[in-house]
Design an enzyme around this catalytic site. Sequence first.
Site, PDB file in Angstrom:
ATOM      1  N   GLU A 141      18.678  19.489  24.150  1.00 24.51           N
ATOM      2  CA  GLU A 141      17.464  19.710  25.014  1.00 24.51           C
ATOM      3  C   GLU A 141      17.093  20.930  25.496  1.00 24.51           C
ATOM      4  O   GLU A 141      17.931  21.169  26.476  1.00 24.51           O
ATOM      5  CB  GLU A 141      17.577  18.303  25.621  1.00 24.51           C
ATOM      6  CG  GLU A 141      16.050  18.141  26.267  1.00 24.51           C
ATOM      7  CD  GLU A 141      15.369  17.684  27.628  1.00 24.51           C
ATOM      8  OE1 GLU A 141      14.189  16.998  27.397  1.00 24.51           O
ATOM      9  OE2 GLU A 141      17.194  17.975  27.786  1.00 24.51           O
ATOM     10  N   ASP A 187      21.329  16.255  26.794  1.00 22.98           N
ATOM     11  CA  ASP A 187      20.353  16.769  27.474  1.00 22.98           C
ATOM     12  C   ASP A 187      20.430  17.654  28.748  1.00 22.98           C
ATOM     13  O   ASP A 187      21.350  18.505  28.830  1.00 22.98           O
ATOM     14  CB  ASP A 187      20.869  15.177  28.639  1.00 22.98           C
ATOM     15  CG  ASP A 187      19.526  15.412  29.960  1.00 22.98           C
ATOM     16  OD1 ASP A 187      17.756  14.739  29.347  1.00 22.98           O
ATOM     17  OD2 ASP A 187      19.323  15.250  30.355  1.00 22.98           O
ATOM     18  N   HIS A 235      10.238  10.326  25.085  1.00 23.89           N
ATOM     19  CA  HIS A 235      10.314   9.197  26.487  1.00 23.89           C
ATOM     20  C   HIS A 235       9.705   9.875  27.313  1.00 23.89           C
ATOM     21  O   HIS A 235       9.417   9.604  28.893  1.00 23.89           O
ATOM     22  CB  HIS A 235      11.514   8.438  26.499  1.00 23.89           C
ATOM     23  CG  HIS A 235      12.517   9.472  27.501  1.00 23.89           C
ATOM     24  ND1 HIS A 235      13.073  10.917  25.831  1.00 23.89           N
ATOM     25  CD2 HIS A 235      13.346   9.935  28.368  1.00 23.89           C
ATOM     26  CE1 HIS A 235      13.898  11.179  26.625  1.00 23.89           C
ATOM     27  NE2 HIS A 235      14.136  10.965  27.546  1.00 23.89           N
ATOM     28  N   ASP A 236       9.832  11.109  27.561  1.00 24.46           N
ATOM     29  CA  ASP A 236       9.480  12.027  28.586  1.00 24.46           C
ATOM     30  C   ASP A 236       8.048  12.526  28.898  1.00 24.46           C
ATOM     31  O   ASP A 236       7.242  13.795  29.203  1.00 24.46           O
ATOM     32  CB  ASP A 236       9.851  13.464  28.624  1.00 24.46           C
ATOM     33  CG  ASP A 236      11.582  13.150  28.734  1.00 24.46           C
ATOM     34  OD1 ASP A 236      11.724  11.817  30.276  1.00 24.46           O
ATOM     35  OD2 ASP A 236      12.504  14.555  29.238  1.00 24.46           O
ATOM     36  N   ASP A 256      22.945  10.124  23.795  1.00 23.40           N
ATOM     37  CA  ASP A 256      22.466  10.562  24.447  1.00 23.40           C
ATOM     38  C   ASP A 256      23.484  10.693  25.189  1.00 23.40           C
ATOM     39  O   ASP A 256      23.923  10.178  26.422  1.00 23.40           O
ATOM     40  CB  ASP A 256      21.375  10.165  24.724  1.00 23.40           C
ATOM     41  CG  ASP A 256      19.840  11.005  25.808  1.00 23.40           C
ATOM     42  OD1 ASP A 256      20.810  12.105  26.099  1.00 23.40           O
ATOM     43  OD2 ASP A 256      19.501  11.027  25.434  1.00 23.40           O
TER      44      ASP A 256
HETATM   45  O1  TEU Z   1      14.511  16.198  30.859  1.00 25.62           O
HETATM   46  C1  TEU Z   1      13.954  17.322  31.001  1.00 25.62           C
HETATM   47  C2  TEU Z   1      13.896  17.653  31.054  1.00 25.62           C
HETATM   48  O2  TEU Z   1      13.435  18.584  32.592  1.00 25.62           O
HETATM   49  C3  TEU Z   1      11.861  17.363  31.587  1.00 25.62           C
HETATM   50  O3  TEU Z   1      12.024  16.509  30.536  1.00 25.62           O
HETATM   51  C4  TEU Z   1      11.167  16.565  32.756  1.00 25.62           C
HETATM   52  O4  TEU Z   1      11.763  15.245  32.547  1.00 25.62           O
HETATM   53  C5  TEU Z   1       9.575  16.959  32.473  1.00 25.62           C
HETATM   54  O5  TEU Z   1       9.677  16.630  31.621  1.00 25.62           O
HETATM   55  C6  TEU Z   1      10.168  17.153  34.165  1.00 25.62           C
HETATM   56  O6  TEU Z   1       8.764  17.254  34.353  1.00 25.62           O
HETATM   57  C7  TEU Z   1      15.669  14.734  30.761  1.00 25.62           C
HETATM   58  C8  TEU Z   1      15.472  13.783  30.235  1.00 25.62           C
HETATM   59  O7  TEU Z   1      14.825  13.637  28.049  1.00 25.62           O
HETATM   60  C9  TEU Z   1      14.952  13.048  31.186  1.00 25.62           C
HETATM   61  O8  TEU Z   1      14.326  11.369  30.595  1.00 25.62           O
HETATM   62  C10 TEU Z   1      15.521  13.348  32.099  1.00 25.62           C
HETATM   63  O9  TEU Z   1      15.057  12.428  33.323  1.00 25.62           O
HETATM   64  C11 TEU Z   1      15.826  14.729  32.535  1.00 25.62           C
HETATM   65  O10 TEU Z   1      16.594  14.857  31.587  1.00 25.62           O
HETATM   66  C12 TEU Z   1      17.314  14.602  33.673  1.00 25.62           C
HETATM   67  O11 TEU Z   1      17.875  13.719  32.464  1.00 25.62           O
END
Ligand code: TEU
Length: 556
Positions: A249, A198, A323-324, A97
Amino acid sequence: MAKDFRKSTVYQVYPKSFCDTNKDGLGDLKGVTSKLDYIKELGADYIWLTPFFVSPQNDNGYDVEDYYNIDPGYGSMEDVEELIAEAGKRGIGLMFDMVFNHVSTRHEWFRKAMEGDPYYKDFFFFRKGKGNGEPPTNWESKFGGNAWEYVEKFDEYYLHLFDVTQADLNWENENVRKEIQKILRFWMEKGIRGFRFDVINLISKACFEDDDKGDGRRFYTDGPKIHQYLKEMHDATFGQDDGIITVGEMSSTTIENCYQYAGRDTGELSMVFSFHHLKVDFMGNEKWVLVPADFQKLKDIIFEWQTKMAEHNAWNAVFWCNHDQPRVVSRFGDEKKYWKESAKMLGTVIHCLRGTPYVYQGEEIGMTNTDFKEIGRFKDVESLNHYQILQEKGLSADDALRIIQIHSRDNARTPMQWDDTKYAGFTSEDSAEPWIGVNGNHTRINAADQLKDPSSIFHYYQKLIALREDSEISDIIAFGGIEPLDQKDPCVFAYRRKYEGHELIVAANFFGRTYPWKNAPELAGYRRVLGNYADTEFSAEGTAVMKPYEAAVWYR
Ligand code: TEU
Ligand code: CA
């Protein structure tokens, strides 16, 4: 031999919450290695590991301090090498990642910038404020508050679209792009088989203007040079090895941009994650509200992406969980009365779509949202910030907590439930407390029980994965076209796949009541491939009577 990613399934591991081998309460790389046989048994071809590079862990590793070294909390370089080698022996490729929109403010580049070194200052976006003590623009950080942080000694602000300790990188600067290529080559040489990038569609910032219509995202999402940057990175690194798969992403992206990002011959990425289908329980872009999921919208979005990406020869990553995201069985299923049925139904809908399916750790055993009752148990910076912001907006502490419980990213981050012991087998019983609380339902929901039970969610996912990779119908799943069936039906999610004269029909009742599906297609002559009930019932008139959360797949 390069695997065809269209027939592959990716298993996502969040190492911090997967398996702890040295009893410090933090999952580690050795823990991932120790569970490779489990992942192999499930049938995954790739493992996407979220970041384990040196990091202060303010955003659990998405704040990278050093891309070339392993955070001691997760292990050592030897541990990574061993993991890559052991996975390779089992035919599993590792995807790392890569977080390149920003770095931790503890990264050497940022530290040098803060010392005033102009070479490194230009790695970031340092800008003057508006003069009256106001930041350069009114953009909001995704984690709450303004996206600019003031630095007194320069009388300037730096941009951080995420946490204040995650400084955005200036991709306009060629030296930044060169450093990033170097990092990718370093990991390619170690035998990595894939990369996840990311928030990669945020790297090209158009201009720094106030947004009078929103939070600023329209000025940096899918920005003017994004395709150029991706092509350049592709050509200089992973594009030279067609065994490497990539997924970007894409935050708040448009489908038109994704034709390019993930087109067959566009020379950018193999596939994309888009998130529009996971905002059907938001209010527009506002996540911190309680809104019931809009089923019609969910179908409309998924079918739009499925059919249009196919028309443009572009490839989706298909998924419910990461994970989000909250756990899907709690979100779109019924984690209580129809836990098992709804988890299998949701798996069926995703795994028969056109795209590469991603399974997030614990999804394959139907793990649910957390049972945290106090804010003190939540760990995620985003949840903690928004808990405060909601109260500043006038909500009571209880109402704010309810919203956090539903939407928190921590729902996905509680320890993997391996068995029914004290810490769910995530770590041993005499270990330090796990860094985040174990869900109390691990006595009922755990991998050990499901491995023994042929009717478990685990074994159902195993079948879904095997169907795509190695079965009579794997070609139609991987290569077939797709058309929605009865898209306006209020209860059923159904579609038809077509390939070389064959057809696959997938139908799922998304609700907890028996439903006679009036417009069900004629199924005589079709063979039932799988389903989450023993059989589908048909009425005298030939209507499929779908049981609560029933899903089934037929082939001809
Ligand atoms: O996530 C990007 C992102 O904008 C969203 O998934 C966010 O975490 C959330 O939905 C906001 O409400 C990526 C990663 O997957 C995440 O874990 C990180 O925190 C983020 O980027 C920053 O690197
Ligand atoms: Ca550990």
